[in-house]
Design a protein around this motif. Structure first.
Motif, PDB file in Angstrom:
ATOM      1  N   ALA A   1      -0.216  -4.235  18.881  1.00  0.00           N
ATOM      2  CA  ALA A   1      -0.206  -3.181  17.865  1.00  0.00           C
ATOM      3  C   ALA A   1      -1.543  -2.445  17.838  1.00  0.00           C
ATOM      4  CB  ALA A   1       0.090  -3.781  16.490  1.00  0.00           C
TER       5      ALA A   1
ATOM      6  N   GLU B   1      11.166  -8.581   6.062  1.00  0.00           N
ATOM      7  CA  GLU B   1      10.160  -8.006   6.951  1.00  0.00           C
ATOM      8  C   GLU B   1       9.221  -7.160   6.107  1.00  0.00           C
ATOM      9  OE1 GLU B   1      11.672  -6.494  10.750  1.00  0.00           O
ATOM     10  OE2 GLU B   1      10.177  -4.908  10.577  1.00  0.00           O
ATOM     11  N   THR B   2       8.048  -7.685   5.857  1.00  0.00           N
ATOM     12  CA  THR B   2       7.078  -6.935   5.065  1.00  0.00           C
ATOM     13  C   THR B   2       6.288  -6.023   5.992  1.00  0.00           C
ATOM     14  OG1 THR B   2       5.427  -8.673   5.321  1.00  0.00           O
ATOM     15  CG2 THR B   2       6.866  -8.803   3.398  1.00  0.00           C
TER      16      THR B   2
ATOM     17  N   THR C   1      -2.727  -4.307   0.951  1.00  0.00           N
ATOM     18  CA  THR C   1      -4.017  -4.068   0.327  1.00  0.00           C
ATOM     19  C   THR C   1      -4.799  -5.383   0.390  1.00  0.00           C
ATOM     20  OG1 THR C   1      -3.324  -4.720  -1.889  1.00  0.00           O
ATOM     21  CG2 THR C   1      -3.021  -2.407  -1.308  1.00  0.00           C
TER      22      THR C   1
ATOM     23  N   TYR D   1       9.715   2.440  12.745  1.00  0.00           N
ATOM     24  CA  TYR D   1      10.114   1.939  14.062  1.00  0.00           C
ATOM     25  C   TYR D   1      10.307   3.066  15.057  1.00  0.00           C
ATOM     26  CZ  TYR D   1      10.865  -3.061  13.684  1.00  0.00           C
ATOM     27  OH  TYR D   1      10.683  -4.413  13.613  1.00  0.00           O
TER      28      TYR D   1
ATOM     29  N   GLN E   1      -3.766 -11.350  17.927  1.00  0.00           N
ATOM     30  CA  GLN E   1      -2.436 -11.015  17.399  1.00  0.00           C
ATOM     31  C   GLN E   1      -1.476 -12.066  17.941  1.00  0.00           C
ATOM     32  OE1 GLN E   1      -0.912  -6.956  18.019  1.00  0.00           O
ATOM     33  NE2 GLN E   1       1.173  -7.711  18.194  1.00  0.00           N
TER      34      GLN E   1
ATOM     35  N   LEU F   1      -4.469   1.234  15.117  1.00  0.00           N
ATOM     36  CA  LEU F   1      -3.058   0.880  15.262  1.00  0.00           C
ATOM     37  C   LEU F   1      -2.375   1.968  16.088  1.00  0.00           C
ATOM     38  CD1 LEU F   1      -2.252  -0.317  11.629  1.00  0.00           C
ATOM     39  CD2 LEU F   1      -2.519  -1.724  13.677  1.00  0.00           C
TER      40      LEU F   1
ATOM     41  N   PHE G   1       3.934   2.379   2.493  1.00  0.00           N
ATOM     42  CA  PHE G   1       4.474   1.238   3.237  1.00  0.00           C
ATOM     43  C   PHE G   1       5.655   0.657   2.457  1.00  0.00           C
ATOM     44  CE2 PHE G   1       0.260   1.724   4.894  1.00  0.00           C
ATOM     45  CZ  PHE G   1       0.404   1.436   6.234  1.00  0.00           C
ATOM     46  N   ARG G   2       6.518  -0.068   3.165  1.00  0.00           N
ATOM     47  CA  ARG G   2       7.661  -0.649   2.482  1.00  0.00           C
ATOM     48  C   ARG G   2       8.031  -1.995   3.082  1.00  0.00           C
ATOM     49  NH1 ARG G   2      13.444   1.519   4.317  1.00  0.00           N
ATOM     50  NH2 ARG G   2      13.809  -0.451   3.267  1.00  0.00           N
ATOM     51  N   ASP G   3       8.847  -2.744   2.351  1.00  0.00           N
ATOM     52  CA  ASP G   3       9.379  -4.022   2.815  1.00  0.00           C
ATOM     53  C   ASP G   3      10.860  -3.847   3.123  1.00  0.00           C
ATOM     54  OD1 ASP G   3       6.925  -5.489   2.175  1.00  0.00           O
ATOM     55  OD2 ASP G   3       7.470  -5.110   0.087  1.00  0.00           O
TER      56      ASP G   3
ATOM     57  N   ASN H   1      -1.372   7.500   9.809  1.00  0.00           N
ATOM     58  CA  ASN H   1      -2.142   7.658   8.571  1.00  0.00           C
ATOM     59  C   ASN H   1      -1.912   9.057   8.026  1.00  0.00           C
ATOM     60  OD1 ASN H   1      -3.851   7.275   6.473  1.00  0.00           O
ATOM     61  ND2 ASN H   1      -5.709   7.035   7.694  1.00  0.00           N
TER      62      ASN H   1
ATOM     63  N   TRP I   1       2.285   3.247  13.517  1.00  0.00           N
ATOM     64  CA  TRP I   1       1.622   3.539  12.247  1.00  0.00           C
ATOM     65  C   TRP I   1       1.017   4.935  12.279  1.00  0.00           C
ATOM     66  CZ3 TRP I   1       1.800  -1.067  14.788  1.00  0.00           C
ATOM     67  CH2 TRP I   1       2.248  -2.185  14.072  1.00  0.00           C
TER      68      TRP I   1
ATOM     69  N   VAL J   1      -4.541   8.402  12.454  1.00  0.00           N
ATOM     70  CA  VAL J   1      -4.377   6.999  12.835  1.00  0.00           C
ATOM     71  C   VAL J   1      -5.123   6.119  11.842  1.00  0.00           C
ATOM     72  CG1 VAL J   1      -4.071   7.388  15.308  1.00  0.00           C
ATOM     73  CG2 VAL J   1      -6.371   7.043  14.368  1.00  0.00           C
ATOM     74  N   PHE J   2      -4.706   4.872  11.767  1.00  0.00           N
ATOM     75  CA  PHE J   2      -5.479   3.870  11.037  1.00  0.00           C
ATOM     76  C   PHE J   2      -6.480   3.276  12.020  1.00  0.00           C
ATOM     77  CE2 PHE J   2      -1.467   3.920   8.637  1.00  0.00           C
ATOM     78  CZ  PHE J   2      -1.971   4.123   7.363  1.00  0.00           C
TER      79      PHE J   2
ATOM     80  N   ARG K   1       4.369   5.320   6.368  1.00  0.00           N
ATOM     81  CA  ARG K   1       3.208   5.260   7.243  1.00  0.00           C
ATOM     82  C   ARG K   1       3.365   4.162   8.310  1.00  0.00           C
ATOM     83  NH1 ARG K   1      -2.399   6.211   4.349  1.00  0.00           N
ATOM     84  NH2 ARG K   1      -1.891   4.568   2.862  1.00  0.00           N
ATOM     85  N   GLN K   2       4.433   3.387   8.194  1.00  0.00           N
ATOM     86  CA  GLN K   2       4.827   2.459   9.264  1.00  0.00           C
ATOM     87  C   GLN K   2       6.315   2.650   9.492  1.00  0.00           C
ATOM     88  OE1 GLN K   2       3.778  -1.771   8.802  1.00  0.00           O
ATOM     89  NE2 GLN K   2       5.633  -2.405   9.850  1.00  0.00           N
TER      90      GLN K   2
ATOM     91  N   PRO L   1       2.595  10.217   2.981  1.00  0.00           N
ATOM     92  CA  PRO L   1       3.967   9.717   2.882  1.00  0.00           C
ATOM     93  C   PRO L   1       4.801  10.618   1.982  1.00  0.00           C
ATOM     94  CG  PRO L   1       2.465   8.322   1.594  1.00  0.00           C
ATOM     95  CD  PRO L   1       1.645   9.441   2.172  1.00  0.00           C
TER      96      PRO L   1
ATOM     97  N   PRO M   1       0.851  -1.199   0.000  1.00  0.00           N
ATOM     98  CA  PRO M   1       0.000   0.000   0.000  1.00  0.00           C
ATOM     99  C   PRO M   1       0.887   1.249   0.000  1.00  0.00           C
ATOM    100  CG  PRO M   1      -0.621  -1.523   1.784  1.00  0.00           C
ATOM    101  CD  PRO M   1       0.653  -2.038   1.195  1.00  0.00           C
ATOM    102  N   LYS M   2       0.352   2.342  -0.489  1.00  0.00           N
ATOM    103  CA  LYS M   2       1.126   3.582  -0.576  1.00  0.00           C
ATOM    104  C   LYS M   2       1.669   3.992   0.790  1.00  0.00           C
ATOM    105  CE  LYS M   2      -0.021   6.376  -4.459  1.00  0.00           C
ATOM    106  NZ  LYS M   2      -1.120   7.104  -5.072  1.00  0.00           N
TER     107      LYS M   2
END
Lengths: 493, 493
Positions: free
Chosen positions: A52, B49-50, B55, A139, B137, A93, A18-20, A127, A125, A73-74, A136-137, A130, A15-16
């Motif tokens: 979470a 780590e995703t 989506t 650490y 969770q 979240l 977010f990343r891996d 909302n 997280w 927030v989400f 949007r996520q 970005p 999703p926009k």
């Protein structure tokens, strides 16, 4: 309709915003956080991992009495799950690690030790929009002491922060923990006879000290100033006499803590509150010195204004003092990587009781970026030794080689793709960052030997050597199968 | 109205079905996962780590074309965030680690090495009814190889699983990786001339083998049986002749792999598919043996039926073979802690291309429970040495003591609560699980000494000793301040 049958394929996309994280993204961050956790643990802090998901009610910042909680927030509404949540309740979240700490400190107040020292590391997280480097996520890494009003708790966190920065590899001299105190500023405002309803405006103004400097702040505190675009910015309306102690406060950093404290005492005048703040800073300096943390690691610096509006007593900030090249190739100081301070009302919204607390949050991504910029994040974890497959029927032999290497503590794997094209196997080894490839064809197997290819040396030779040198293949050695592990070990050094 | 002003206090509660992890909950799990990760790393697997959020379209199981996605996941619709997500798109928390792997394998198919070995550890979320030990969770820990159709990939994962179990502390002999193959069953069905449209019914039936045994399965495959309540359960309708090879398959485990393979060859008769499956099992056994994994660690066992319906080739399951006492005090085998197998279509829904994959998932909570049951989860991390505060004005001295201890690698902290009541300080030390308390009053300070209280010995004496013994305070020693670290080290052993 035939059209209905042909479902479009789903898009394989995060999703926009977010990343891996792949490979060393994960291990480098983990190594950094493990080292920080070790320091926190040694200081008596216990880990806490909250869920979470929180109720929007407990998260607090957002009220469930509107149709949809505020953006930021989400959040979603519980469906009726038998035995699960109550339909209609809003869940969200977590957007930081402090709100969950507040909930935990209230929920378990009869079970937790008091004071409660805890650290927490994990994703949060938001909302929000970005942008480059803004996800949007992300650490967070926090340490807080709940239930102690003593400045010893603040001093301890500053010392721990300095230790943590050294533990991850930042050299002494390359960082500085700078400390200030909200009460000193309050005392200054009292001494300057600034109305309490103007205090917020003053806070907002001094927050611009880094940007506009001494004269800019003076103008903004009094009659206002023109900004670069020529627009007139209204001043707070203090007299020059009132603004003077505020500026004295901001610029009171002396050659050492003792000099700074003298300057601050002068700035707060007869204010009781101010004297208390100066005294707290003085105590913190004394405690840090007793803990072996000298002024080259943690120092009183009244120009630290970030957080003065939010916190109620001591505030602190860790900054990295070395220079890096920014995106545009300009040299600049790396800057802040952590901040914190003392705050009230953490538990109060739940229980009605004021519980003093102090804490620090390290910017995980920023600190990791700093380590990378200094070449300190380096993950020893290189690619695995790749055992290539020349003869599909002797897979067991190849697996035995990899198993032997692993038993010796060496990272190793067998190529598991289609072995037909040997070039693909070497390309694969390259993509894996393999330091060594093992080759054993029919001929070698018959003679009880293996070819050990030093890929790092090979790459160097390929880049530099003459054709003759290259043909002599100095990067490839034939050894007895029994000597495989010893030869690989020799190459890996 | 006055009523509006009095907002009710928010409840300090986790949402239903969620929980917090404190102290050793966090560190014990982390230690276990770190050890598993080390094994996976050594086998050439890379961490991935995703993002927690995907989506709904990419998650796949749930379609966005209804007003609200099916229950089972936590999902919500994107709001319009400028530059953020597209309003109306459905997002959801991942419900496992396989769906995100599928998305990643498709999204980065041109960049990832192929085959791609990856491991992933982290929380997943299920919007289901919570129960005792069942949370909404929880952690998963997966390792998968994407892009290899070779049974060497399956064998490698079985060997790695055995290594991982030993790495976390499960002794050889206390676990067994059991392997089976879907193709063998398919071959048996072919040999028995079972219609393909009855295959699913047969699969459902043999899944009950563990519960109802050989005779029960025979009855269910043929004419049906009465269950305990007396209700008649309809049979699949096979003839006895058709059911016989299925039962032969399920009960074909011999004294060793060779005997089992012989039995299976007989069970599949002339079926090509069956022969292929037996051959795959035979190959896996050979590869495991080559890797030094003997039959006491990983063995062919056709009674493994869990997963046969889902997977397409090899399936495997790790079970712990020691007994524990269950909630009701009865002795029972601990049972399964991990399972996996080969599956197709992972990437296919995204790209249209079939990509073979195999993988395993360890039940994190179950394995941790097993380690705890065996006393193997034990976190060396004891509570900190607590430096008590007798004299509020000498906080710096106390902090210096804690700093000295920490510099020697000993976990230590100063009591930061109100020091007035000394009894509270010792109660606090007790709650913290402190092994040692340090005491220095005015008198001791003047003489340059500290009292070092061995709290573990003290607790033992309090439980056993006579009043005279207790009064002599053998658990408390006075040492010179300079000897503090040495004395604490002596006590901690």
């Amino acid at each position: 309709m035939a059209k209905d049958k042909k479902q479009p394929r789903p898009k394989a996309e995060t999703p926009k915003g977010f990343r891996d994280y792949f490979g060393s993204d994960v291990t480098e961050r983990k190594r950094m956080l493990d080292r920080i956790a070790e320091v926190y643990h040694r200081h008596g802090f216990d880990p806490l991992e909250t869920s979470a998901v929180e109720t929007v009610e407990a998260l607090g910042k957002f009220l469930p009495d509107v149709d949809r909680p505020n953006a930021g927030v989400f959040a979603w509404q519980e469906e009726a799950v038998p035995g699960g949540g109550t339909a209609g309740d809003w869940l969200a979240l977590r957007y930081d690690l402090t709100a969950p700490l507040a909930r935990v400190a209230a929920q378990y107040r009869n079970d937790l030790p008091s004071p409660y020292r805890r650290y927490a590391m994990g994703p949060v997280w938001r909302n929000e929009k970005p942008g480059p480097g803004r996800f949007r996520q992300f650490y967070q890494c926090d340490a807080d002491t709940v239930g102690s009003g003593s400045v010893a708790a603040d001093a301890e966190i500053c010392a721990m922060l300095a230790d943590a920065l050294e533990a991850v590899g930042i050299a002494r001299g390359d960082y500085l923990v700078r400390m200030n105190n909200r009460k000193v500023l309050n005392g200054v405002l009292e001494a300057a006879e600034v109305d309490t309803d103007r205090a917020d405006d003053v806070l907002r103004t001094i927050d611009k000290f880094d940007k506009v400097g001494r004269d800019g702040v003076l103008a903004l505190l009094t009659t206002g100033r023109r900004d670069e675009s020529g627009a007139q910015i209204e001043g707070v309306g203090l007299s020059e006499a009132q603004a003077a102690p505020v500026l004295a406060f901001l610029t009171s950093k002396g050659a050492d803590n003792a000099a700074t404290l003298d300057n601050l005492r002068a700035a707060v005048g007869v204010s009781q509150m101010g004297a208390e703040g100066v005294d707290e800073l003085s105590q913190m300096a004394g405690l840090l010195s007793a803990m072996g943390v000298a002024e080259d690691r943690a120092v009183i610096d009244p120009s630290v204004v970030r957080g003065l509006g939010y916190y109620t007593g001591p505030v602190f900030e860790a900054e990295l003092t070395f220079e890096i090249l920014d995106e545009k190739g300009r040299r600049r100081q790396f800057g802040s990587v952590a901040g914190g301070g003392r705050y009230d009302g953490l538990v109060e919204r739940f229980t009605g009781q004021k519980v003093p607390a102090t804490g620090v949050s390290i910017g995980v991504d920023r600190l990791l970026a700093a380590l990378r910029a200094k070449g300190l994040a380096g993950d020893e974890a290189a690619g695995p030794v790749v055992v290539t497959v020349m003869d599909r029927d002797r897979m067991a032999d190849y697996q035995a080689m990899a198993a032997d290497l692993r038993a010796a503590g060496i990272r190793a794997e067998v190529y598991l793709g289609n072995p037909k094209n040997f070039g693909n196997q070497l390309k694969y080894a390259d993509k894996r960052g393999a330091p060594v490839a093992i080759i054993q064809g029919e001929d070698e197997a018959a003679r009880g030997v293996v070819q050990v290819k030093d890929l790092i040396l090979g790459a160097r030779i390929a880049a530099q050597a003459s054709l003759d040198e290259w043909k002599s293949q100095p990067a490839q050695t034939e050894v007895a199968r029994a000597d495989l592990v010893a030869e690989v070990r020799r190459i890996l050094g």
